[in-house]
Design a protein around this motif. Sequence first.
Motif, mmCIF file in Angstrom:
data_model
loop_
_atom_site.group_PDB
_atom_site.id
_atom_site.type_symbol
_atom_site.label_atom_id
_atom_site.label_comp_id
_atom_site.label_asym_id
_atom_site.label_seq_id
_atom_site.Cartn_x
_atom_site.Cartn_y
_atom_site.Cartn_z
ATOM 1 N N SER A 26 0.877 -1.169 0.000
ATOM 2 C CA SER A 26 0.000 0.000 0.000
ATOM 3 C C SER A 26 0.918 1.224 0.000
ATOM 4 O O SER A 26 1.913 1.238 0.740
ATOM 5 N N THR A 27 0.610 2.213 -0.815
ATOM 6 C CA THR A 27 1.484 3.396 -0.840
ATOM 7 C C THR A 27 1.448 4.097 0.529
ATOM 8 O O THR A 27 2.424 4.726 0.928
ATOM 9 N N GLN A 50 -1.058 -2.166 -6.134
ATOM 10 C CA GLN A 50 -1.002 -2.357 -4.683
ATOM 11 C C GLN A 50 -1.542 -3.752 -4.390
ATOM 12 O O GLN A 50 -2.631 -4.113 -4.858
ATOM 13 N N ARG A 54 -5.748 -0.346 0.910
ATOM 14 C CA ARG A 54 -6.663 -0.262 2.052
ATOM 15 C C ARG A 54 -7.651 0.882 1.906
ATOM 16 O O ARG A 54 -7.316 1.950 1.400
ATOM 17 N N GLY A 55 -8.859 0.664 2.412
ATOM 18 C CA GLY A 55 -9.829 1.735 2.570
ATOM 19 C C GLY A 55 -9.926 2.074 4.050
ATOM 20 O O GLY A 55 -9.042 1.719 4.824
ATOM 21 N N ARG A 56 -11.003 2.742 4.438
ATOM 22 C CA ARG A 56 -11.184 3.064 5.856
ATOM 23 C C ARG A 56 -11.642 1.813 6.606
ATOM 24 O O ARG A 56 -12.175 0.885 6.011
ATOM 25 N N ARG A 59 -11.170 -1.765 5.375
ATOM 26 C CA ARG A 59 -11.788 -2.280 4.149
ATOM 27 C C ARG A 59 -10.743 -2.402 3.043
ATOM 28 O O ARG A 59 -9.705 -1.757 3.076
ATOM 29 N N ASN A 60 -11.062 -3.217 2.065
ATOM 30 C CA ASN A 60 -10.126 -3.463 0.966
ATOM 31 C C ASN A 60 -10.288 -2.387 -0.116
ATOM 32 O O ASN A 60 -11.385 -1.899 -0.357
ATOM 33 N N TRP A 61 -9.175 -2.015 -0.763
ATOM 34 C CA TRP A 61 -9.247 -1.114 -1.919
ATOM 35 C C TRP A 61 -8.661 -1.827 -3.123
ATOM 36 O O TRP A 61 -7.480 -2.165 -3.139
ATOM 37 N N SER A 62 -9.481 -2.097 -4.104
ATOM 38 C CA SER A 62 -9.059 -2.812 -5.302
ATOM 39 C C SER A 62 -8.089 -1.944 -6.113
ATOM 40 O O SER A 62 -8.447 -0.841 -6.527
ATOM 41 N N ASN A 114 -15.087 11.191 1.977
ATOM 42 C CA ASN A 114 -13.827 10.784 1.341
ATOM 43 C C ASN A 114 -13.967 10.149 -0.035
ATOM 44 O O ASN A 114 -13.076 9.433 -0.470
ATOM 45 N N LYS A 122 -18.521 5.607 -7.595
ATOM 46 C CA LYS A 122 -17.255 6.022 -6.969
ATOM 47 C C LYS A 122 -16.077 5.889 -7.928
ATOM 48 O O LYS A 122 -15.787 4.800 -8.428
ATOM 49 N N GLY A 125 -11.317 7.187 -3.928
ATOM 50 C CA GLY A 125 -11.453 7.110 -2.474
ATOM 51 C C GLY A 125 -10.196 7.670 -1.822
ATOM 52 O O GLY A 125 -9.099 7.589 -2.406
ATOM 53 N N ASN A 146 -9.666 5.572 -10.028
ATOM 54 C CA ASN A 146 -9.843 4.596 -11.118
ATOM 55 C C ASN A 146 -9.726 5.353 -12.428
ATOM 56 O O ASN A 146 -10.594 6.160 -12.763
ATOM 57 N N LYS A 159 -21.165 -0.022 -7.929
ATOM 58 C CA LYS A 159 -20.785 1.127 -7.125
ATOM 59 C C LYS A 159 -19.606 1.905 -7.702
ATOM 60 O O LYS A 159 -19.465 3.099 -7.482
HETATM 61 C C1 BT5 Z 1 -11.763 4.592 0.721
HETATM 62 O O1 BT5 Z 1 -12.184 3.832 1.786
HETATM 63 O O2 BT5 Z 1 -12.471 4.966 -0.172
HETATM 64 C C2 BT5 Z 1 -10.277 4.940 0.748
HETATM 65 C C3 BT5 Z 1 -9.518 4.376 -0.395
HETATM 66 C C4 BT5 Z 1 -8.081 4.864 -0.422
HETATM 67 C C5 BT5 Z 1 -7.262 4.170 -1.463
HETATM 68 C C6 BT5 Z 1 -5.891 4.760 -1.589
HETATM 69 S S1 BT5 Z 1 -4.990 4.083 -2.913
HETATM 70 C C7 BT5 Z 1 -3.530 4.795 -2.360
HETATM 71 C C8 BT5 Z 1 -3.535 4.650 -0.843
HETATM 72 N N1 BT5 Z 1 -3.001 3.379 -0.439
HETATM 73 C C9 BT5 Z 1 -3.920 2.612 0.166
HETATM 74 O O3 BT5 Z 1 -3.726 1.460 0.619
HETATM 75 N N2 BT5 Z 1 -5.093 3.279 0.233
HETATM 76 C C10 BT5 Z 1 -4.978 4.594 -0.363
HETATM 77 P P1 BT5 Z 1 -13.701 3.470 2.100
HETATM 78 O O4 BT5 Z 1 -14.528 4.716 2.159
HETATM 79 O O5 BT5 Z 1 -13.609 2.622 3.301
HETATM 80 O O6 BT5 Z 1 -14.178 2.646 0.857
HETATM 81 C C11 BT5 Z 1 -13.788 1.315 0.679
HETATM 82 C C12 BT5 Z 1 -14.885 0.644 -0.152
HETATM 83 O O7 BT5 Z 1 -14.834 1.124 -1.509
HETATM 84 C C13 BT5 Z 1 -14.704 -0.859 -0.267
HETATM 85 O O8 BT5 Z 1 -15.310 -1.520 0.805
HETATM 86 C C14 BT5 Z 1 -15.388 -1.170 -1.603
HETATM 87 O O9 BT5 Z 1 -16.791 -1.249 -1.436
HETATM 88 C C15 BT5 Z 1 -15.134 0.079 -2.413
HETATM 89 N N3 BT5 Z 1 -13.981 -0.073 -3.325
HETATM 90 C C16 BT5 Z 1 -12.872 -0.850 -3.189
HETATM 91 N N4 BT5 Z 1 -12.042 -0.664 -4.223
HETATM 92 C C17 BT5 Z 1 -12.615 0.253 -5.030
HETATM 93 C C18 BT5 Z 1 -12.231 0.869 -6.255
HETATM 94 N N5 BT5 Z 1 -11.077 0.636 -6.862
HETATM 95 N N6 BT5 Z 1 -13.111 1.781 -6.778
HETATM 96 C C19 BT5 Z 1 -14.281 2.082 -6.185
HETATM 97 N N7 BT5 Z 1 -14.682 1.533 -5.040
HETATM 98 C C20 BT5 Z 1 -13.860 0.632 -4.468
#
Ligand code: BT5
Length: 266
Positions: A26-27, A50, A54-56, A59-62, A114, A122, A125, A146, A159
């Motif tokens: 993760s960056t 990555q 990570r998300g908040r 959660r996973n961030w694809s 966010n 979306k 994020g 994206n 979504k």
């Molecule tokens: C976020 O969390 O939206 C924060 C995402 C931050 C990502 C960046 S990438 C660079 C840096 N390094 C990291 O590891 N993270 C940051 P949240 O509000 O919790 O949303 C997460 C939710 O978004 C997941 O549970 C999915 O439903 C959805 N999601 C996951 N991957 C996605 C994607 N690529 N595009 C849109 N939605 C996504």
Amino acid sequence: MDREKLKSLTENSVIDKLYVEEEVTSTNDVAKSMSREGFKGRALIVSELQTKGRGRLGRNWSSPAGTGIWMSLLDTDTENLVNIPGITLLAGLAVAEALNSLSGEECARIKWPNDVVINGKKVCGILTELISSGTESTVIIGIGINASMDEFPEELKDKATSVFLEIGQKPEREKIITGVVTKLTEYISAYKITGSLGFAMDRYHSLMVNKGKEVILSSANGDFYDNPYIATGIDEEGNLLVEDKSGTVHTVQSGEISVRGVLGYV
Ligand code: BT5
């Protein structure tokens, strides 16, 4: 990612250091390690892929290779940063404005706190983290956009969207990165000086997708009894202002809150 196309960021002193990686967990993790190892200043870490984005709230961030912008801006000069959640809002504003100047239309909007959305889906994020050790602290702003993917995994299909799917052009990622980081560092400097989001308020409100809308608030401790509320805007600290059915206004901090629309995600 073409490192050459990003070099104006260091040449113009927008950042002190630039790291362009092929693969990281993760960056934000790389930024954390740099901070622990004593880095001082402002740095940008960008990665093609990555493996543990990570998300908040864990959660996973694809973050597939090649089609997205996965980056973290780290800043160790945090003395005058009074309120960290406000930074997430400024990052959302910087991303929405950069995407809108690319498309020439106001299609990208901010979903407090966010997310950036286009046509209700979306596209970006943001995950802001603060690392403290002793009296020193570092702010890490992780941004995922994206860019050019033409499809998403099953669980994200309804979504998520990309700049390509909505605007119809495969964007030059380096151009978006340069636009976002330049704007965001300007906003952070203004925020450090004024200690308030006042300077960005009008622009934020004009791009805020959930302003004036009914929203459903939820948190782990479930203390929102009057759903749905009407989101009326933000205050100068970046809190969400919502009105309940009796017209009473409540201030909601972004912390561990989720916000969605009555009919779905927005
Ligand atoms: C976020 O969390 O939206 C924060 C995402 C931050 C990502 C960046 S990438 C660079 C840096 N390094 C990291 O590891 N993270 C940051 P949240 O509000 O919790 O949303 C997460 C939710 O978004 C997941 O549970 C999915 O439903 C959805 N999601 C996951 N991957 C996605 C994607 N690529 N595009 C849109 N939605 C996504």
